[in-house]
Design a protein around this motif. Structure first.
Motif, short mmCIF file in Angstrom:
data_model
loop_
_atom_site.label_atom_id
_atom_site.label_comp_id
_atom_site.label_asym_id
_atom_site.label_seq_id
_atom_site.Cartn_x
_atom_site.Cartn_y
_atom_site.Cartn_z
N THR A 1 0.86 -1.20 0.00
CA THR A 1 0.00 0.00 0.00
C THR A 1 0.89 1.24 0.00
OG1 THR A 1 -1.81 -1.10 1.14
CG2 THR A 1 -1.73 1.31 1.30
N ARG A 2 1.72 1.38 1.05
CA ARG A 2 2.49 2.59 1.26
C ARG A 2 3.58 2.78 0.20
NH1 ARG A 2 0.29 0.99 5.86
NH2 ARG A 2 0.79 -1.01 4.90
N THR A 3 4.39 1.75 -0.02
CA THR A 3 5.58 1.93 -0.86
C THR A 3 5.19 2.23 -2.31
OG1 THR A 3 6.65 0.34 0.58
CG2 THR A 3 7.82 0.92 -1.44
N ARG A 4 4.25 1.42 -2.85
CA ARG A 4 3.88 1.62 -4.25
C ARG A 4 3.21 2.98 -4.45
NH1 ARG A 4 0.14 -2.49 -7.65
NH2 ARG A 4 -1.34 -1.87 -6.07
N PRO B 1 6.64 0.50 10.51
CA PRO B 1 6.65 0.68 9.05
C PRO B 1 5.30 0.42 8.40
CG PRO B 1 7.68 -1.41 9.63
CD PRO B 1 7.38 -0.69 10.92
N GLY B 2 4.37 -0.25 9.14
CA GLY B 2 3.09 -0.65 8.57
C GLY B 2 3.29 -1.85 7.64
N PRO B 3 2.25 -2.61 7.38
CA PRO B 3 0.93 -2.49 7.99
C PRO B 3 0.93 -2.96 9.45
CG PRO B 3 1.00 -4.40 6.52
CD PRO B 3 2.31 -3.70 6.37
#
Ligand code: CP
Length: 307
Positions: free
Chosen positions: A57-60, A263-265
């Protein structure tokens, strides 16, 4: 020149001055993200392809936002929508995309070393967006940026990493980065979730959270990486939460200005309680905000280095 690399594959390879340069650039680019018009022409005419063969989710999203804010054109390939489903190898996919003349590949893959193998076989710049249990360099850079934002420095800090360190590429990249930058890293986890030879990386090991928390300036909490655990390494999630969960009771023994990072999730109620994840010490969403700035800096630097 402070940063002349074709690729960004890991933190282990980076020199201190290169990390400094990326962080300084990220801090200066961050301002663009608060403008009314969040776009500059720096990478106009450049093409960025995301190859995410593992969930994100976050990185992309933040790499895509970062590229678009620098005016690059972006395209996204996932395993389920690519010709991998028809039997094409990852290298063949990359070579076919290379023929379309992109400038930067951003690769996430479950197999450790995949971005490195691709980088050796293509003239296109490669950014490692997370490879198996190996490295997640942009995550460590945004983590270091967030610590510096709130603490003003990285040297001389005690950073406690809690959780599934054995299977965590985030932990590995942070250990390389934080120790290079002068922080002391302390690891705390069940023995089954600690990698061997941690001490040789300059990491101290604490067996109980209670002994480590009072000394920590930063507590970095990690998710249990169930997708990378090949066997049952814990009696139960409940027992893990009781022994190693970061909760308000444990945090009452921490320094008043401790930072809580993740860092999530997040798995709420397992490695971190909701009141701590959403509490006054948490900088988890600041990490996400800084992720866009760090990725703008990486795309800018690699985009400039492309012929
Ligand atoms: N931190 C991180 O890598 O999150 P995603 O898996 O959502 O990209």
């Amino acid at each position: 020149m402070p940063f002349q690399r074709k690729d960004l594959l890991g933190i282990r390879d980076l020199e201190v001055h290169e990390i400094e340069h990326i962080l300084e650039l990220a801090f200066s680019l961050k301002e663009i993200n608060s403008r009314t018009i969040k776009k500059v022409p720096t990478l106009r005419g450049k093409t960025v392809i995301h190859l995410f063969y593992e969930a994100s989710t976050r990185t992309r999203t933040s790499f895509d936002i970062a590229a678009k804010r620098l005016s690059a054109d972006t395209f996204s390939i996932t395993a389920s929508t690519s010709s991998l489903t028809k039997g094409e190898t990852f290298l063949d996919t990359v070579k076919n995309l290379e023929a379309m003349k992109p400038d930067i590949f951003i690769i996430r893959h479950s197999a450790s070393g995949t971005p490195h193998r691709i980088a050796q076989r293509t003239p296109v710049a490669v950014i490692n967006a997370g490879d198996g249990m190996h490295e997640h360099p942009s995550q460590a850079l945004l983590d270091m940026m967030t610590i510096r934002q709130f603490k003003g420095r990285l040297d001389g800090l005690n950073v406690l990493i809690v959780g599934d360190i054995a299977h965590s590429r985030v932990a590995r990249s942070n250990i390389w980065g934080l120790t290079k930058m002068g922080s002391r890293v302390i690891a705390c986890a069940p023995r089954t979730l600690l990698p061997p030879h941690l001490e040789s990386l300059g990491v101290q090991v604490a067996s109980r959270l209670e002994e480590a928390i009072p000394h920590a300036d930063v507590i970095m909490v990690l998710r249990l990486q169930k997708e990378r655990q090949e066997q049952k390494l814990l009696p139960s999630l409940r027992e893990y939460a009781v022994q190693f969960g970061v909760n308000a009771q444990r945090l009452s023994h921490a320094k008043k200005d401790v930072l809580i990072m993740h860092p999530g999730p997040i798995n709420r109620g397992v490695e971190i309680s909701p009141d701590v994840a959403d509490g006054p010490h948490a900088v988890i969403l600041d990490q996400v905000t800084n992720g866009v700035a760090v990725r703008m800096a990486l795309l800018y630097l690699l985009g400039q280095n492309q012929p």
